[in-house]
Design a protein around this motif. Structure first.
Motif, PDB file in Angstrom:
ATOM      1  N   PRO A  21      -6.498 134.285  84.740  1.00  0.00           N
ATOM      2  CA  PRO A  21      -5.952 133.235  86.022  1.00  0.00           C
ATOM      3  C   PRO A  21      -6.783 134.518  86.757  1.00  0.00           C
ATOM      4  CG  PRO A  21      -3.738 133.872  84.827  1.00  0.00           C
ATOM      5  CD  PRO A  21      -4.664 134.164  83.485  1.00  0.00           C
ATOM      6  N   VAL A  22      -7.027 134.179  87.753  1.00  0.00           N
ATOM      7  CA  VAL A  22      -8.247 135.213  88.817  1.00  0.00           C
ATOM      8  C   VAL A  22      -7.810 134.309  90.062  1.00  0.00           C
ATOM      9  CG1 VAL A  22     -10.178 135.523  86.987  1.00  0.00           C
ATOM     10  CG2 VAL A  22     -10.349 133.439  88.050  1.00  0.00           C
ATOM     11  N   ALA A  23      -7.281 133.693  90.663  1.00  0.00           N
ATOM     12  CA  ALA A  23      -7.053 133.049  91.823  1.00  0.00           C
ATOM     13  C   ALA A  23      -5.191 132.819  91.427  1.00  0.00           C
ATOM     14  CB  ALA A  23      -8.263 132.093  92.717  1.00  0.00           C
ATOM     15  N   THR A  24      -4.418 132.501  92.892  1.00  0.00           N
ATOM     16  CA  THR A  24      -3.299 132.270  92.802  1.00  0.00           C
ATOM     17  C   THR A  24      -3.180 130.564  94.067  1.00  0.00           C
ATOM     18  OG1 THR A  24      -2.776 133.449  94.583  1.00  0.00           O
ATOM     19  CG2 THR A  24      -2.485 133.556  92.627  1.00  0.00           C
ATOM     20  N   ALA A  25      -1.708 130.213  94.211  1.00  0.00           N
ATOM     21  CA  ALA A  25      -1.511 129.473  94.894  1.00  0.00           C
ATOM     22  C   ALA A  25      -1.499 130.295  95.701  1.00  0.00           C
ATOM     23  CB  ALA A  25      -0.376 128.296  94.145  1.00  0.00           C
ATOM     24  N   ALA A  26      -1.643 130.783  96.324  1.00  0.00           N
ATOM     25  CA  ALA A  26      -1.437 131.498  97.822  1.00  0.00           C
ATOM     26  C   ALA A  26      -2.797 131.873  98.266  1.00  0.00           C
ATOM     27  CB  ALA A  26      -1.260 132.910  97.697  1.00  0.00           C
ATOM     28  N   ASP A  27      -3.730 131.738  97.247  1.00  0.00           N
ATOM     29  CA  ASP A  27      -5.430 131.803  97.255  1.00  0.00           C
ATOM     30  C   ASP A  27      -5.928 130.467  97.960  1.00  0.00           C
ATOM     31  OD1 ASP A  27      -6.115 134.602  97.122  1.00  0.00           O
ATOM     32  OD2 ASP A  27      -5.626 134.260  94.782  1.00  0.00           O
ATOM     33  N   VAL A  28      -5.457 129.236  97.751  1.00  0.00           N
ATOM     34  CA  VAL A  28      -6.171 127.790  97.831  1.00  0.00           C
ATOM     35  C   VAL A  28      -5.476 127.830  99.654  1.00  0.00           C
ATOM     36  CG1 VAL A  28      -5.373 125.244  97.248  1.00  0.00           C
ATOM     37  CG2 VAL A  28      -5.925 127.274  95.239  1.00  0.00           C
ATOM     38  N   GLU A  29      -3.548 128.091  99.741  1.00  0.00           N
ATOM     39  CA  GLU A  29      -3.409 127.507 101.179  1.00  0.00           C
ATOM     40  C   GLU A  29      -4.283 129.073 101.569  1.00  0.00           C
ATOM     41  OE1 GLU A  29      -0.906 126.034 101.197  1.00  0.00           O
ATOM     42  OE2 GLU A  29      -0.741 125.290  99.136  1.00  0.00           O
ATOM     43  N   ALA A  30      -4.566 129.535 101.747  1.00  0.00           N
ATOM     44  CA  ALA A  30      -5.095 130.769 102.279  1.00  0.00           C
ATOM     45  C   ALA A  30      -6.241 130.265 102.774  1.00  0.00           C
ATOM     46  CB  ALA A  30      -5.439 132.384 101.462  1.00  0.00           C
ATOM     47  N   GLY A  31      -7.074 129.878 101.499  1.00  0.00           N
ATOM     48  CA  GLY A  31      -8.706 128.805 101.864  1.00  0.00           C
ATOM     49  C   GLY A  31      -8.313 127.820 102.968  1.00  0.00           C
ATOM     50  N   ALA A  32      -7.597 127.928 102.671  1.00  0.00           N
ATOM     51  CA  ALA A  32      -7.099 125.465 103.057  1.00  0.00           C
ATOM     52  C   ALA A  32      -7.198 126.411 105.484  1.00  0.00           C
ATOM     53  CB  ALA A  32      -5.984 124.603 102.730  1.00  0.00           C
ATOM     54  N   GLY A  33      -6.215 127.489 104.814  1.00  0.00           N
ATOM     55  CA  GLY A  33      -6.102 127.861 106.000  1.00  0.00           C
ATOM     56  C   GLY A  33      -7.454 128.457 106.571  1.00  0.00           C
ATOM     57  N   ALA A  34      -8.388 128.924 106.141  1.00  0.00           N
ATOM     58  CA  ALA A  34      -9.703 129.540 106.558  1.00  0.00           C
ATOM     59  C   ALA A  34     -10.617 128.071 107.084  1.00  0.00           C
ATOM     60  CB  ALA A  34     -10.201 130.201 105.705  1.00  0.00           C
ATOM     61  N   VAL A  35     -10.317 127.395 105.727  1.00  0.00           N
ATOM     62  CA  VAL A  35     -11.134 125.537 106.477  1.00  0.00           C
ATOM     63  C   VAL A  35     -11.515 124.873 107.104  1.00  0.00           C
ATOM     64  CG1 VAL A  35     -11.815 123.678 105.230  1.00  0.00           C
ATOM     65  CG2 VAL A  35     -11.934 125.554 103.972  1.00  0.00           C
ATOM     66  N   ARG A  36      -9.841 125.153 107.761  1.00  0.00           N
ATOM     67  CA  ARG A  36      -9.946 124.595 108.774  1.00  0.00           C
ATOM     68  C   ARG A  36     -10.189 125.334 110.403  1.00  0.00           C
ATOM     69  NH1 ARG A  36      -4.563 123.225 106.243  1.00  0.00           N
ATOM     70  NH2 ARG A  36      -3.387 125.164 106.923  1.00  0.00           N
ATOM     71  N   GLU A  37     -10.451 126.365 110.022  1.00  0.00           N
ATOM     72  CA  GLU A  37     -11.454 127.486 111.140  1.00  0.00           C
ATOM     73  C   GLU A  37     -12.657 126.968 110.981  1.00  0.00           C
ATOM     74  OE1 GLU A  37      -9.780 128.805 113.830  1.00  0.00           O
ATOM     75  OE2 GLU A  37      -7.219 128.130 112.503  1.00  0.00           O
ATOM     76  N   TRP A  90     -17.675 126.834 103.628  1.00  0.00           N
ATOM     77  CA  TRP A  90     -16.336 128.104 103.073  1.00  0.00           C
ATOM     78  C   TRP A  90     -16.942 129.030 101.658  1.00  0.00           C
ATOM     79  CZ3 TRP A  90     -12.855 129.222 100.790  1.00  0.00           C
ATOM     80  CH2 TRP A  90     -11.635 130.541 101.126  1.00  0.00           C
ATOM     81  N   LEU A  91     -16.672 127.492 101.582  1.00  0.00           N
ATOM     82  CA  LEU A  91     -16.733 128.219 100.114  1.00  0.00           C
ATOM     83  C   LEU A  91     -18.446 129.079  99.799  1.00  0.00           C
ATOM     84  CD1 LEU A  91     -15.433 125.596  97.967  1.00  0.00           C
ATOM     85  CD2 LEU A  91     -14.731 127.962  97.836  1.00  0.00           C
ATOM     86  N   SER A  92     -19.356 128.240 100.538  1.00  0.00           N
ATOM     87  CA  SER A  92     -20.747 128.807 100.836  1.00  0.00           C
ATOM     88  C   SER A  92     -20.545 130.394 101.811  1.00  0.00           C
ATOM     89  CB  SER A  92     -21.680 128.370 101.075  1.00  0.00           C
ATOM     90  OG  SER A  92     -21.564 127.015 100.531  1.00  0.00           O
TER      91      SER A  92
END
Length: 327
Positions: free
Chosen positions: A214-230, A275-277
């Motif tokens: 594991p190199v990422a968690t569900a919290a990383d996905v949630e944080a990323g989803a929030g950042a994408v909306r910005e 955002w991923l880029s």
């Protein structure tokens, strides 16, 4: 008694770095399917779902299991068959003799990453039950809602051969999938790499033994989803997305163009890709990069175009070439 301090939410930059590492981690088990891995990450960030199409043996199941192992989240696989019932997916009420009452027993849809294998081989009633859970992110049984876990991604597969006895998803249901990614047969060098790994003892059932961690968690996905909306989108890029959608509606080769929901989906996937880029704004190249995966399954060819051998993908590429790109 002191409260146990909660784990701080990851920052957007840390979440992005973790999710980028996921792509590298999955590559330890899956060779030559980078586009599918990126598509699944985009779907997770957009809280959407993905349709994977490919012939048997191109690592669709291994891909989902590897992603789940890299994200440290739960995963389940359901083989869709003609006798699969809605309750087999969503769960059902079971009588508990000790409590003299019915209790809800969750089905396999209660997981983070669900592989719905060969979704077109099960009847429409069961397909609809899954699509409703995907849309509502909950299951309602006997009037009681049961929320699904977060993150929640359905990766449904379709086999492009052997259509006899299948129940193809109608266009209105295909539109519920954020992305559709076609998994190709690997290139020769990639296929040699696959065989070399198996010759060296690689066991697809033992991902930990292959070095996946594991190199990422569900919290990383949630944080990323929030950042994408910005992620910022200029009026010019918004207009570009709309122009692409409108051009599909007037194409002489298409009987069904992109709906406003499809245009909204393209905006969402473009923001996630930007955002991923590593950018906080969307460019026309982001829109182009996600256009085929986001829009192709929402289009329907006219019968005469189909008879001429025209493909939806080629029509969409033509649309992208004809719509002026904002500067």
């Amino acid at each position: 008694m002191t409260d146990t301090p909660s784990t701080p939410a990851p920052q957007a930059a840390d979440a992005r770095a973790a999710l980028v590492r996921v792509r590298e981690e999955v590559a330890k088990a899956v060779v030559g399917q980078d586009a599918a891995v990126a598509g699944m990450l985009v779907a997770l960030l957009c809280r959407g779902h993905i349709l994977l199409e490919g012939v048997p043996g191109v690592a669709k199941t291994l891909l989902v299991r590897s992603l789940a192992a890299s994200l440290d989240v739960g995963t389940k696989r359901v083989q869709f068959t003609p006798d699969l019932m809605p309750g087999d997916l969503t769960g059902s009420l079971v009588y508990d003799s000790r409590a003299s009452d019915f209790e809800f027993r969750p089905g396999p849809v209660f997981t983070n990453l669900m592989l719905a294998d060969e979704i077109n081989r099960t009847p429409p009633k069961t397909q609809s039950a899954l699509l409703e859970a995907m849309e509502e992110r909950q299951v309602t049984v006997d009037g009681t809602p049961h929320p699904l876990p977060s993150p929640f991604l359905v990766a449904a597969t379709q086999n492009p051969v052997e259509y006899e006895g299948t129940y193809p998803l109608p266009e209105a249901q295909l539109d519920r999938f954020l992305l559709k990614v076609v998994l190709p047969v690997p290139e020769r060098d990639d296929e040699v790499s696959v065989l070399r790994r198996h010759a060296s003892g690689f066991d697809p059932r033992d991902l930990a033994g292959a070095g996946l961690r594991p190199v990422a968690t569900a919290a990383d996905v949630e944080a990323g989803a929030g950042a994408v909306r910005e992620v910022e989108v200029s009026d010019e890029v918004l207009g570009y997305v709309v122009d692409i959608a409108r051009a599909t509606r007037t194409s002489p080769s298409l009987a069904l163009g992109v709906s406003p929901r499809g245009a909204t989906a393209l905006l969402a996937t473009s923001r996630a890709w930007a955002w991923l880029s590593g950018r906080g704004y969307v460019t026309p190249d982001d829109v182009k990069a996600l256009a085929v995966a986001t829009l192709a399954h929402r289009l329907m060819l006219r019968p005469e175009a189909e008879l001429e051998g025209t493909s939806v993908t080629s029509v969409l590429h033509g649309v992208l070439a004809s719509v002026p790109v904002p500067r």
